[in-house]
Design a protein around this motif. Structure first.
Motif, PDB file in Angstrom:
ATOM      1  N   LEU A 105     -34.359  75.162 -43.157  1.00 33.73           N
ATOM      2  CA  LEU A 105     -35.081  74.399 -44.170  1.00 33.73           C
ATOM      3  C   LEU A 105     -34.258  73.770 -45.293  1.00 33.73           C
ATOM      4  CD1 LEU A 105     -38.171  76.737 -44.602  1.00 33.73           C
ATOM      5  CD2 LEU A 105     -38.037  74.603 -43.306  1.00 33.73           C
ATOM      6  N   HIS A 106     -33.169  74.365 -45.686  1.00 32.93           N
ATOM      7  CA  HIS A 106     -32.516  73.928 -46.920  1.00 32.93           C
ATOM      8  C   HIS A 106     -31.980  72.503 -46.885  1.00 32.93           C
ATOM      9  CE1 HIS A 106     -31.937  78.060 -49.045  1.00 32.93           C
ATOM     10  NE2 HIS A 106     -33.158  77.894 -48.583  1.00 32.93           N
ATOM     11  N   HIS A 107     -31.671  71.977 -45.731  1.00 32.42           N
ATOM     12  CA  HIS A 107     -31.160  70.599 -45.669  1.00 32.42           C
ATOM     13  C   HIS A 107     -32.236  69.541 -45.938  1.00 32.42           C
ATOM     14  CE1 HIS A 107     -32.665  71.281 -41.582  1.00 32.42           C
ATOM     15  NE2 HIS A 107     -32.784  69.971 -41.493  1.00 32.42           N
ATOM     16  N   PHE A 108     -33.504  69.947 -45.974  1.00 34.75           N
ATOM     17  CA  PHE A 108     -34.589  68.997 -46.255  1.00 34.75           C
ATOM     18  C   PHE A 108     -34.758  68.712 -47.744  1.00 34.75           C
ATOM     19  CE2 PHE A 108     -36.172  70.640 -42.123  1.00 34.75           C
ATOM     20  CZ  PHE A 108     -36.359  69.432 -41.469  1.00 34.75           C
ATOM     21  N   TYR A 109     -34.275  69.595 -48.637  1.00 35.60           N
ATOM     22  CA  TYR A 109     -34.578  69.532 -50.062  1.00 35.60           C
ATOM     23  C   TYR A 109     -33.630  68.616 -50.835  1.00 35.60           C
ATOM     24  CZ  TYR A 109     -36.771  73.973 -48.687  1.00 35.60           C
ATOM     25  OH  TYR A 109     -37.488  74.950 -48.051  1.00 35.60           O
ATOM     26  N   GLU A 110     -34.234  67.825 -51.730  1.00 35.26           N
ATOM     27  CA  GLU A 110     -33.441  67.002 -52.652  1.00 35.26           C
ATOM     28  C   GLU A 110     -34.277  66.678 -53.879  1.00 35.26           C
ATOM     29  OE1 GLU A 110     -31.688  62.664 -52.440  1.00 35.26           O
ATOM     30  OE2 GLU A 110     -30.678  63.992 -51.036  1.00 35.26           O
ATOM     31  N   PRO A 111     -33.980  67.297 -55.011  1.00 31.90           N
ATOM     32  CA  PRO A 111     -32.942  68.300 -55.241  1.00 31.90           C
ATOM     33  C   PRO A 111     -33.380  69.668 -54.719  1.00 31.90           C
ATOM     34  CG  PRO A 111     -34.210  68.010 -57.232  1.00 31.90           C
ATOM     35  CD  PRO A 111     -34.750  67.014 -56.227  1.00 31.90           C
ATOM     36  N   PHE A 112     -32.463  70.626 -54.786  1.00 30.89           N
ATOM     37  CA  PHE A 112     -32.791  71.975 -54.357  1.00 30.89           C
ATOM     38  C   PHE A 112     -33.850  72.537 -55.307  1.00 30.89           C
ATOM     39  CE2 PHE A 112     -32.321  76.491 -53.600  1.00 30.89           C
ATOM     40  CZ  PHE A 112     -32.286  76.506 -52.216  1.00 30.89           C
ATOM     41  N   PRO A 113     -34.883  73.185 -54.772  1.00 32.78           N
ATOM     42  CA  PRO A 113     -35.989  73.632 -55.618  1.00 32.78           C
ATOM     43  C   PRO A 113     -35.638  74.780 -56.558  1.00 32.78           C
ATOM     44  CG  PRO A 113     -36.295  74.391 -53.373  1.00 32.78           C
ATOM     45  CD  PRO A 113     -35.098  73.488 -53.360  1.00 32.78           C
ATOM     46  N   THR A 114     -36.307  74.760 -57.703  1.00 33.33           N
ATOM     47  CA  THR A 114     -36.282  75.894 -58.603  1.00 33.33           C
ATOM     48  C   THR A 114     -37.407  76.828 -58.162  1.00 33.33           C
ATOM     49  OG1 THR A 114     -35.503  74.555 -60.436  1.00 33.33           O
ATOM     50  CG2 THR A 114     -36.612  76.623 -61.007  1.00 33.33           C
ATOM     51  N   VAL A 115     -37.092  78.094 -58.045  1.00 35.28           N
ATOM     52  CA  VAL A 115     -38.085  79.095 -57.631  1.00 35.28           C
ATOM     53  C   VAL A 115     -38.409  79.976 -58.835  1.00 35.28           C
ATOM     54  CG1 VAL A 115     -38.528  81.058 -56.099  1.00 35.28           C
ATOM     55  CG2 VAL A 115     -37.252  79.078 -55.267  1.00 35.28           C
ATOM     56  N   GLU A 116     -39.689  80.138 -59.103  1.00 38.68           N
ATOM     57  CA  GLU A 116     -40.135  80.981 -60.202  1.00 38.68           C
ATOM     58  C   GLU A 116     -41.086  82.047 -59.682  1.00 38.68           C
ATOM     59  OE1 GLU A 116     -40.056  78.062 -64.009  1.00 38.68           O
ATOM     60  OE2 GLU A 116     -41.762  77.806 -62.669  1.00 38.68           O
ATOM     61  N   HIS A 117     -41.201  83.124 -60.451  1.00 46.03           N
ATOM     62  CA  HIS A 117     -42.073  84.242 -60.083  1.00 46.03           C
ATOM     63  C   HIS A 117     -43.109  84.475 -61.170  1.00 46.03           C
ATOM     64  CE1 HIS A 117     -38.281  84.920 -57.894  1.00 46.03           C
ATOM     65  NE2 HIS A 117     -39.092  85.294 -56.919  1.00 46.03           N
ATOM     66  N   TYR A 118     -44.318  84.773 -60.742  1.00 47.47           N
ATOM     67  CA  TYR A 118     -45.429  85.005 -61.658  1.00 47.47           C
ATOM     68  C   TYR A 118     -46.123  86.306 -61.299  1.00 47.47           C
ATOM     69  CZ  TYR A 118     -44.738  80.115 -62.823  1.00 47.47           C
ATOM     70  OH  TYR A 118     -44.192  78.933 -63.228  1.00 47.47           O
ATOM     71  N   LYS A 119     -46.679  86.965 -62.342  1.00 47.62           N
ATOM     72  CA  LYS A 119     -47.428  88.202 -62.094  1.00 47.62           C
ATOM     73  C   LYS A 119     -48.831  88.096 -62.624  1.00 47.62           C
ATOM     74  CE  LYS A 119     -45.510  90.444 -66.158  1.00 47.62           C
ATOM     75  NZ  LYS A 119     -44.954  91.633 -66.707  1.00 47.62           N
TER      76      LYS A 119
END
Length: 93
Positions: free
Chosen positions: A79-93
């Motif tokens: 999957l990683h070659h599809f992203y532009e720009p590379f995504p920011t990942v966040e976590h929620y509770k």
């Protein structure tokens, strides 16, 4: 429970290929310890934009259990070659 949120901007014109590849990749993430569920949603306003929502039992299940696994290497290759720009990942509770 922890909700992982990633906005995925896909390189122009690759959305269909990304969706097909994600069908394979989702089997990887869903097999991981601590995985609960996920949703991939396509943006209505922007053709090559998605949101990925993944529910995990703990943040460690995602950050350590998944991201430091051999399975993550497969996920990354798929999957990683599809992203532009590379995504920011966040976590929620």
């Amino acid at each position: 429970m922890i909700l992982e949120v990633a906005i995925l901007n896909i390189k122009e014109g690759l959305s269909q290929e990304f969706e097909q590849t994600f069908e394979v990749a989702q089997d990887i993430i869903s097999s991981m310890k601590g995985y609960i569920s996920h949703q991939l949603k396509k943006c209505v306003e922007e053709d090559d934009k998605y949101i990925l929502l993944v529910n995990w039992k703990t943040i460690e299940d995602h950050e350590i259990g998944f991201r430091q696994s051999e399975e993550y290497k497969q996920w990354k290759t798929l999957l990683h070659h599809f992203y532009e720009p590379f995504p920011t990942v966040e976590h929620y509770k």
